[in-house]
Design a protein around this motif. Structure first.
Motif, PDB file in Angstrom:
ATOM      1  N   PHE A 140      38.063  39.081  38.715  1.00 52.74           N
ATOM      2  CA  PHE A 140      39.003  37.933  38.885  1.00 52.74           C
ATOM      3  C   PHE A 140      40.266  39.070  39.549  1.00 52.74           C
ATOM      4  N   ASP A 141      40.627  40.128  39.119  1.00 50.19           N
ATOM      5  CA  ASP A 141      41.381  40.874  39.608  1.00 50.19           C
ATOM      6  C   ASP A 141      41.060  41.575  40.943  1.00 50.19           C
ATOM      7  N   ALA A 142      39.745  41.871  40.912  1.00 52.53           N
ATOM      8  CA  ALA A 142      39.269  42.489  42.408  1.00 52.53           C
ATOM      9  C   ALA A 142      39.354  41.287  43.495  1.00 52.53           C
ATOM     10  N   LEU A 143      39.169  40.074  43.221  1.00 53.03           N
ATOM     11  CA  LEU A 143      39.317  38.969  44.243  1.00 53.03           C
ATOM     12  C   LEU A 143      40.849  38.771  44.556  1.00 53.03           C
ATOM     13  N   ILE A 144      41.694  38.630  43.575  1.00 58.69           N
ATOM     14  CA  ILE A 144      43.049  38.386  44.097  1.00 58.69           C
ATOM     15  C   ILE A 144      43.782  39.526  44.465  1.00 58.69           C
ATOM     16  N   THR A 145      43.372  40.605  44.337  1.00 55.85           N
ATOM     17  CA  THR A 145      44.029  41.921  45.087  1.00 55.85           C
ATOM     18  C   THR A 145      43.823  42.273  46.449  1.00 55.85           C
ATOM     19  N   ARG A 146      44.505  42.735  47.250  1.00 51.31           N
ATOM     20  CA  ARG A 146      44.064  43.446  48.427  1.00 51.31           C
ATOM     21  C   ARG A 146      43.376  44.627  48.107  1.00 51.31           C
ATOM     22  N   ARG A 147      42.317  44.792  48.910  1.00 55.82           N
ATOM     23  CA  ARG A 147      41.195  45.825  48.618  1.00 55.82           C
ATOM     24  C   ARG A 147      41.178  46.878  49.784  1.00 55.82           C
ATOM     25  N   PRO A 148      40.939  48.042  50.053  1.00 57.11           N
ATOM     26  CA  PRO A 148      40.684  48.911  50.818  1.00 57.11           C
ATOM     27  C   PRO A 148      39.756  48.554  51.929  1.00 57.11           C
ATOM     28  N   TYR A 149      38.832  47.576  51.530  1.00 60.06           N
ATOM     29  CA  TYR A 149      37.507  47.091  52.511  1.00 60.06           C
ATOM     30  C   TYR A 149      38.200  45.683  52.986  1.00 60.06           C
ATOM     31  N   ARG A 150      39.073  45.218  52.629  1.00 60.58           N
ATOM     32  CA  ARG A 150      39.176  43.630  52.789  1.00 60.58           C
ATOM     33  C   ARG A 150      40.627  43.645  53.094  1.00 60.58           C
ATOM     34  N   ALA A 151      41.116  42.996  54.325  1.00 59.74           N
ATOM     35  CA  ALA A 151      42.442  42.916  54.980  1.00 59.74           C
ATOM     36  C   ALA A 151      43.334  42.117  53.840  1.00 59.74           C
ATOM     37  N   HIS A 152      42.806  40.875  53.395  1.00 62.40           N
ATOM     38  CA  HIS A 152      43.686  40.015  52.495  1.00 62.40           C
ATOM     39  C   HIS A 152      42.765  39.624  51.188  1.00 62.40           C
ATOM     40  N   SER A 153      43.671  39.249  50.229  1.00 61.27           N
ATOM     41  CA  SER A 153      42.944  39.123  49.047  1.00 61.27           C
ATOM     42  C   SER A 153      42.497  37.721  48.894  1.00 61.27           C
ATOM     43  N   THR A 158      40.752  30.014  45.153  1.00 57.98           N
ATOM     44  CA  THR A 158      39.389  30.505  45.846  1.00 57.98           C
ATOM     45  C   THR A 158      38.786  31.389  44.990  1.00 57.98           C
ATOM     46  N   ALA A 159      39.619  32.281  44.245  1.00 59.13           N
ATOM     47  CA  ALA A 159      39.106  33.025  43.165  1.00 59.13           C
ATOM     48  C   ALA A 159      38.462  32.288  42.156  1.00 59.13           C
ATOM     49  N   LEU A 160      39.617  31.526  41.638  1.00 55.85           N
ATOM     50  CA  LEU A 160      38.864  30.765  40.664  1.00 55.85           C
ATOM     51  C   LEU A 160      37.734  29.774  40.651  1.00 55.85           C
ATOM     52  N   GLU A 161      37.656  29.295  41.946  1.00 56.20           N
ATOM     53  CA  GLU A 161      36.489  28.660  42.422  1.00 56.20           C
ATOM     54  C   GLU A 161      35.321  29.472  42.385  1.00 56.20           C
ATOM     55  N   THR A 162      35.469  30.482  42.829  1.00 51.77           N
ATOM     56  CA  THR A 162      34.213  31.638  43.017  1.00 51.77           C
ATOM     57  C   THR A 162      33.738  31.890  41.484  1.00 51.77           C
ATOM     58  N   LEU A 163      34.716  32.188  40.547  1.00 48.69           N
ATOM     59  CA  LEU A 163      34.471  32.459  39.361  1.00 48.69           C
ATOM     60  C   LEU A 163      33.875  31.240  38.597  1.00 48.69           C
ATOM     61  N   SER A 164      34.296  30.077  39.012  1.00 52.07           N
ATOM     62  CA  SER A 164      33.465  28.780  38.355  1.00 52.07           C
ATOM     63  C   SER A 164      32.204  28.671  38.666  1.00 52.07           C
ATOM     64  N   GLN A 165      31.859  28.824  40.015  1.00 57.37           N
ATOM     65  CA  GLN A 165      30.570  28.742  40.525  1.00 57.37           C
ATOM     66  C   GLN A 165      29.497  29.621  39.820  1.00 57.37           C
ATOM     67  N   GLN A 166      30.139  31.098  39.659  1.00 56.54           N
ATOM     68  CA  GLN A 166      29.294  31.941  39.060  1.00 56.54           C
ATOM     69  C   GLN A 166      28.978  31.465  37.554  1.00 56.54           C
ATOM     70  N   ALA A 167      29.930  30.916  36.852  1.00 56.07           N
ATOM     71  CA  ALA A 167      29.806  30.617  35.572  1.00 56.07           C
ATOM     72  C   ALA A 167      29.022  29.426  35.542  1.00 56.07           C
ATOM     73  N   ASP A 168      28.965  28.519  36.286  1.00 53.34           N
ATOM     74  CA  ASP A 168      28.137  27.265  36.433  1.00 53.34           C
ATOM     75  C   ASP A 168      26.686  27.823  36.597  1.00 53.34           C
TER      76      ASP A 168
END
Length: 223
Positions: A140-153, A158-168
């Protein structure tokens, strides 16, 4: 339970050399503590559980800073260096805590494992709730945080939907993802009343080097 000086020195190293990892460790610790309080009934073990969350990524002390901060896709050798942090964390914590079965050591080793066996380093089917909480919050923190390889978080939805898909899909623990969603709601409804929406309205950020961004559970992003 107290941290020994060498472990505290590792925090200081990250604070000076890699502020992202330092902030990430503290954020995962804070969010995991909230979920522990919500999901773990045995309060007598809370101190050890807290220690588990706060030390999950200390093995990154053995990863070159240039690899941790790299803004383009990693080479295979660099990927191996990065994934080594789980084994390194396990060894360091086992040694300094004098217990290879300590929850902090186990969490450092297994927080990239997944319920369906798609994680690393061993591809085991994870069933340890303490470790799973840290694993979900780590993603979750990796998704909502700006990372060196990604200009925007990722935005929150979208982060919670991504986690929800993986849980499902059985990759992540549904109860933990439910509880995390509840923490992000304004109303006080319990996680038992939380349901995954099948309607996906979020949009992943443009220029994301690692589509899916769910660590090695998708064999892409491993930070």
């Amino acid at each position: 339970m107290k941290l020994v000086t060498p472990l505290l020195d590792i925090y200081d190293y990250f604070k000076k050399r890699d502020p992202y990892t330092y902030r990430h460790i503290l954020t995962v610790f804070a969010l995991s503590l909230l979920l522990y309080q919500d999901l773990i009934e045995n309060r007598s073990e809370l101190a050890m559980e807290i220690l588990s969350a706060s030390n999950h990524d200390l093995g990154k002390i053995c990863v070159p800073t240039a690899v941790l901060k790299k803004s383009i896709p990693l080479s295979e050798q660099e990927r191996q260096q990065l994934t080594h942090h789980v084994a390194a964390g396990y060894v360091l914590l086992s040694y300094y805590l004098q217990d290879p079965y300590h929850p902090a050591a186990i969490t450092a080793r297994d927080h990239h494992e997944r319920r369906d066996g798609s994680g690393y380093p061993c591809g085991i089917k994870l069933t340890n709730t303490i470790v799973e909480i840290v694993g979900v919050v780590d993603v979750f923190d990796a998704l909502i945080t700006r990372r060196p390889y990604r200009a925007h978080s990722y935005d929150l939805r979208t982060a919670l939907e991504t986690l929800s898909q993986q849980a499902d899909q059985g990759v992540l623990n549904k109860d933990i993802v439910h509880a995390l969603i509840r923490l992000n709601r304004k109303d006080p409804r319990g996680s038992d009343n939380c349901q995954f929406s099948k309607e996906l309205r979020g949009t992943p950020p443009s220029g994301n080097q690692y589509s899916g961004a769910l660590h090695l559970s998708l064999k892409k992003d491993v930070k």
